[in-house]
Design an enzyme around this catalytic site. Structure first.
Site, short mmCIF file in Angstrom:
data_model
loop_
_atom_site.label_atom_id
_atom_site.label_comp_id
_atom_site.label_asym_id
_atom_site.label_seq_id
_atom_site.Cartn_x
_atom_site.Cartn_y
_atom_site.Cartn_z
N GLU A 1 3.18 2.12 10.70
CA GLU A 1 3.83 3.12 11.56
C GLU A 1 4.01 2.65 13.00
O GLU A 1 5.03 2.95 13.61
CB GLU A 1 3.05 4.44 11.53
CG GLU A 1 3.17 5.17 10.19
CD GLU A 1 2.42 6.48 10.17
OE1 GLU A 1 2.90 7.47 10.74
OE2 GLU A 1 1.32 6.52 9.57
N HIS B 1 -11.39 -7.01 -9.78
CA HIS B 1 -11.06 -6.88 -11.21
C HIS B 1 -9.56 -6.95 -11.46
O HIS B 1 -9.13 -6.71 -12.58
CB HIS B 1 -11.66 -5.56 -11.75
CG HIS B 1 -13.15 -5.51 -11.60
ND1 HIS B 1 -14.02 -6.02 -12.54
CD2 HIS B 1 -13.92 -5.07 -10.57
CE1 HIS B 1 -15.26 -5.87 -12.11
NE2 HIS B 1 -15.23 -5.31 -10.92
N LYS C 1 11.91 13.77 6.22
CA LYS C 1 11.49 15.18 6.28
C LYS C 1 12.70 16.09 6.47
O LYS C 1 12.77 17.17 5.90
CB LYS C 1 10.46 15.39 7.40
CG LYS C 1 9.08 14.84 7.07
CD LYS C 1 8.06 15.16 8.16
CE LYS C 1 6.70 14.59 7.81
NZ LYS C 1 5.66 14.86 8.80
#
Ligand code: F6R
Length: 334
Positions: A220, A236, A328
């Site tokens: 950001e 893993h 948005k």
């Protein structure tokens, strides 16, 4: 501590003001009183910058809390969150749709959520007795220390733990910053080592939230790609991809802790050795003589400053989040 001298239009001023924001606000007295009621679990709702404080609290107390603390960064509320649970809805703007959706679901289930915001729809919908208001005009991500100052005491009360003295921690952060000089740990030096690279922040235990926060701040503020992963899990799967790291300029940054268990320490050292043998150097960051919460906040503050140095080198406006705002806007029209 007063926060009036922080320029809320300047990311640099807000990031530098991090220590003085720690403990600068409190939950409302009514909210703390309500938090004393018995509860089956704590479910924290929030997205992006408003979600980090919940992740910090979860990481800090997951081993000690007698009840579950769960963080929801989505529209839906888990089925198991029933009317015996406590919900804390956090949205700096108070208008984030995922948070509003999960909040509405909590109300439907007969829960009266605690609300932390600086205004917006969430403030209008909140029960005044469970509402704590944040100072306005900050960027949500820069308001992290303020959000934490409200959320941590609330969660500590809900889970029956003693309240942390946040003011003292804020002072420690300010003192420690003076030590981040040209001995290799200055934000500018770390930023230079990361130059042209894609940082991969690796955290374990209580430092998972700090690794995630660092990734988000680099995205950001500096507008560059960045990732995070978690140990032991990354051992893993991710470890098998190290052959790609060098060719794609991915630079692992291990967030180290004096509280890491001997097994985790051994894992980090072995992982780093395997990476090195495959031609990938890594950075190890550590902050000595600090409690778990102090470590989390020291890593976050330090890496927030690093994100600002990278933003400067990239020549980008650290404050602007045009794409988040555009998305948005599009979604609000749908
Ligand atoms: C912007 C930022 C974002 C927002 C997120 C949710 O500074 O940090 O990640 O936090 O878009 O918005 P709020 O925090 O208003 O609920």
């Amino acid at each position: 501590m007063a926060i009036d001298n922080i320029d809320r239009t300047s990311m640099s001023s807000m990031v530098n003001g991090f220590p003085q924001m720690v403990g600068a606000v409190n939950p409302s007295t009514d909210a703390i009183e309500s938090a004393k009621d018995t509860t089956k679990g704590v479910c924290v709702l929030g997205m992006g910058g408003s979600a980090i404080a919940g992740e910090i609290c979860k990481g800090l107390y997951s081993e000690r809390a007698p009840i579950p603390i769960t963080c929801v960064r989505d529209y839906a509320l888990p089925k198991y969150v029933d009317s015996d649970w406590s919900v804390i809805a956090v949205s700096y703007s108070g208008n984030t749709e995922e948070t509003l959706s999960a909040f509405a679901e909590a109300i439907k289930r007969g829960i009266i959520p605690f609300v932390i915001s600086s205004g917006g729809k969430l403030m209008d919908l909140a029960d005044p007795k469970r509402f704590s208001r944040l100072p306005d005009s900050f960027q949500p991500r820069a308001a992290l220390p303020l959000i934490l100052s409200v959320e941590l005491p609330l969660i500590e009360t809900l889970i029956g733990q003693n309240r942390t003295n946040l003011i003292q921690i804020g002072k420690k952060l300010a003192d420690r910053k003076k030590e981040w000089t040209d001995n290799g740990s200055s934000p500018n030096q770390i930023a230079r080592r990361l130059s042209g690279k894609i940082p991969l922040f690796i955290g374990s235990g209580h430092l998972q939230a700090a690794a995630y926060r660092a990734k988000c701040q680099i995205n950001e503020n500096a507008k560059i790609a960045s990732f995070h992963s978690i140990l032991p899990e990354a051992n893993h799967n991710e470890i098998e991809s190290v052959g790609w790291f060098a060719s794609k300029d991915i630079l692992p940054v291990f967030l180290r802790s004096e509280h890491e268990s001997p097994r985790i320490r051994k894992r980090i050292e072995a992982t780093s050795e395997i990476y090195f043998d495959e031609g990938v150097d890594s950075i190890h960051l550590n902050h000595a003589n600090a409690s778990k919460l102090e470590e989390i906040l020291l890593h976050i503050y330090h890496l927030d400053l690093v994100s600002m140095e990278i933003a400067l080198k990239q020549g980008v406006d650290a404050v602007a989040v045009e794409r988040i705002a555009r998305l948005k806007r599009i979604l609000s029209q749908a």
